[in-house]
Design a protein around this motif. Structure first.
Motif, PDB file in Angstrom:
ATOM      1  N   GLU A 237      -5.974  -2.145  -4.778  1.00 58.51           N
ATOM      2  CA  GLU A 237      -6.299  -2.790  -3.505  1.00 58.51           C
ATOM      3  C   GLU A 237      -6.711  -4.239  -3.727  1.00 58.51           C
ATOM      4  O   GLU A 237      -6.347  -5.126  -2.945  1.00 58.51           O
ATOM      5  CB  GLU A 237      -7.403  -2.037  -2.768  1.00 58.51           C
ATOM      6  CG  GLU A 237      -7.737  -2.681  -1.415  1.00 58.51           C
ATOM      7  CD  GLU A 237      -8.595  -1.801  -0.526  1.00 58.51           C
ATOM      8  OE1 GLU A 237      -9.761  -2.179  -0.298  1.00 58.51           O
ATOM      9  OE2 GLU A 237      -8.106  -0.754  -0.080  1.00 58.51           O
TER      10      GLU A 237
ATOM     11  N   ARG B 142      -3.604  -6.177  -4.052  1.00 54.93           N
ATOM     12  CA  ARG B 142      -2.898  -6.293  -2.769  1.00 54.93           C
ATOM     13  C   ARG B 142      -3.563  -7.337  -1.883  1.00 54.93           C
ATOM     14  O   ARG B 142      -2.883  -8.118  -1.207  1.00 54.93           O
ATOM     15  CB  ARG B 142      -2.842  -4.935  -2.066  1.00 54.93           C
ATOM     16  CG  ARG B 142      -2.081  -3.876  -2.825  1.00 54.93           C
ATOM     17  CD  ARG B 142      -1.725  -2.675  -1.968  1.00 54.93           C
ATOM     18  NE  ARG B 142      -2.851  -1.953  -1.434  1.00 54.93           N
ATOM     19  CZ  ARG B 142      -3.463  -0.948  -2.030  1.00 54.93           C
ATOM     20  NH1 ARG B 142      -3.077  -0.565  -3.236  1.00 54.93           N
ATOM     21  NH2 ARG B 142      -4.467  -0.313  -1.451  1.00 54.93           N
TER      22      ARG B 142
ATOM     23  N   SER C 220       0.835  -1.208   0.000  1.00 51.80           N
ATOM     24  CA  SER C 220       0.000   0.000   0.000  1.00 51.80           C
ATOM     25  C   SER C 220       0.865   1.250   0.000  1.00 51.80           C
ATOM     26  O   SER C 220       0.582   2.229  -0.704  1.00 51.80           O
ATOM     27  CB  SER C 220      -0.932   0.000   1.219  1.00 51.80           C
ATOM     28  OG  SER C 220      -1.827  -1.098   1.182  1.00 51.80           O
TER      29      SER C 220
END
Length: 281
Positions: free
Chosen positions: A191, A194, A119
């Motif tokens: 995201e 991730r 992130s």
């Protein structure tokens, strides 16, 4: 497959959770503790801050039931023996749900660190003890070089088997991510990407821990090297699919993700997966 070697398994008469294993979720010190998430997003982690329960001592023949079932599976390939072998592994070998989750505390903690590092990179920020994951420095580097930097930033070498297993799991997870998203930029993952990296990491890390403890049994009892590799792949698929499904079940509706929040989700997902494994007994 998995880690580079197998051991004879953790011995009996020792703490089921070694003293160097961290709590699954780090304590929350304040609003800045978990990047990108409001303080209240970590409220479910209050249980982690309760006084720790005594760590049980591993009983004699802690892996006996698992070895019996997995040895039979190695010889015959019967899936029922494989499932029950894994069930014995987590029930007695790792001490059941509560103790097993504590034993896998490093998995949850590293998963949170991995998400936080990826992130930070996506936000253009340097991450890691020595800023190994610095987007400016790594710009233009190959995927292999960036993966190595992620591993160093998230799980520096510490001389433990758990550490080596986690380092291998991070590499496998990122490789699988790039297989699914060939054009992904590891320094600027979405995201969704991730979260997928975390999912694949915990699946591999749990399997690597299993392989260290019981991979030798399968290798010795299988009728051939090819059979041993095939059997280990079956166990790997079973473990990784179960762990990944448990993680997806909890992460789908998660909001305000940060490193502590992800670590908490992984902790709870491990508990769900262990319950599934024990249910086969």
């Amino acid at each position: 497959m998995g880690t580079s070697s197998s051991s004879a398994g953790s011995p009996s008469g020792t703490p089921m959770v070694p003293p160097w294993v961290p709590d699954p979720v780090p304590p929350v010190d304040g609003p800045g503790d978990d990047e990108g998430a409001p303080p209240e997003s970590d409220a479910p982690d209050e249980a982690v801050q309760q006084p720790a329960q005594p760590v049980p001592i591993a009983p004699p023949a802690r892996f006996g039931g698992a070895r019996t079932r997995l040895g039979r599976f190695a010889r015959t390939g019967l899936a029922d023996d494989m499932r029950k072998g894994v069930g014995h592994y987590v029930h007695k070998g790792l001490g059941g749900s509560g103790t097993a989750v504590r034993r896998l505390g490093g998995t949850a903690r590293t998963a949170g660190t991995l998400f936080g590092a990826l992130s930070a990179a996506a936000a253009g920020q340097a991450s890691g003890p020595g800023n190994e994951l610095n987007p400016t420095v790594l710009a233009g580097r190959s995927a292999d070089e960036i993966m190595s930097a992620v591993v160093e930033a998230v799980r520096p070498v510490d001389g433990t088997q758990d550490g080596e297993a986690s380092r291998a799991a991070i590499g496998k997870a990122l490789s699988e991510l790039l297989t699914q998203f060939p054009d992904a930029d590891l320094l600027n993952l979405s995201e969704t990407q991730r979260v997928l990296a975390v999912e694949r990491f915990i699946a591999w890390d749990v399997f690597n821990r299993f392989e260290l403890d019981l991979g030798k049994t399968i290798q010795e009892k299988a009728p051939s090297v090819a059979s041993a590799l095939s059997r280990l792949k079956e166990v790997r698929d079973f473990i990784t699919q179960t762990v990944a499904a448990s993680f997806r079940k909890l992460s789908t509706d998660a909001t305000a993700l940060g490193s502590n929040k992800v670590a908490a989700i992984v902790r709870d997902a491990l508990g769900l997966a262990i319950g599934v494994f024990e249910g086969y007994l």
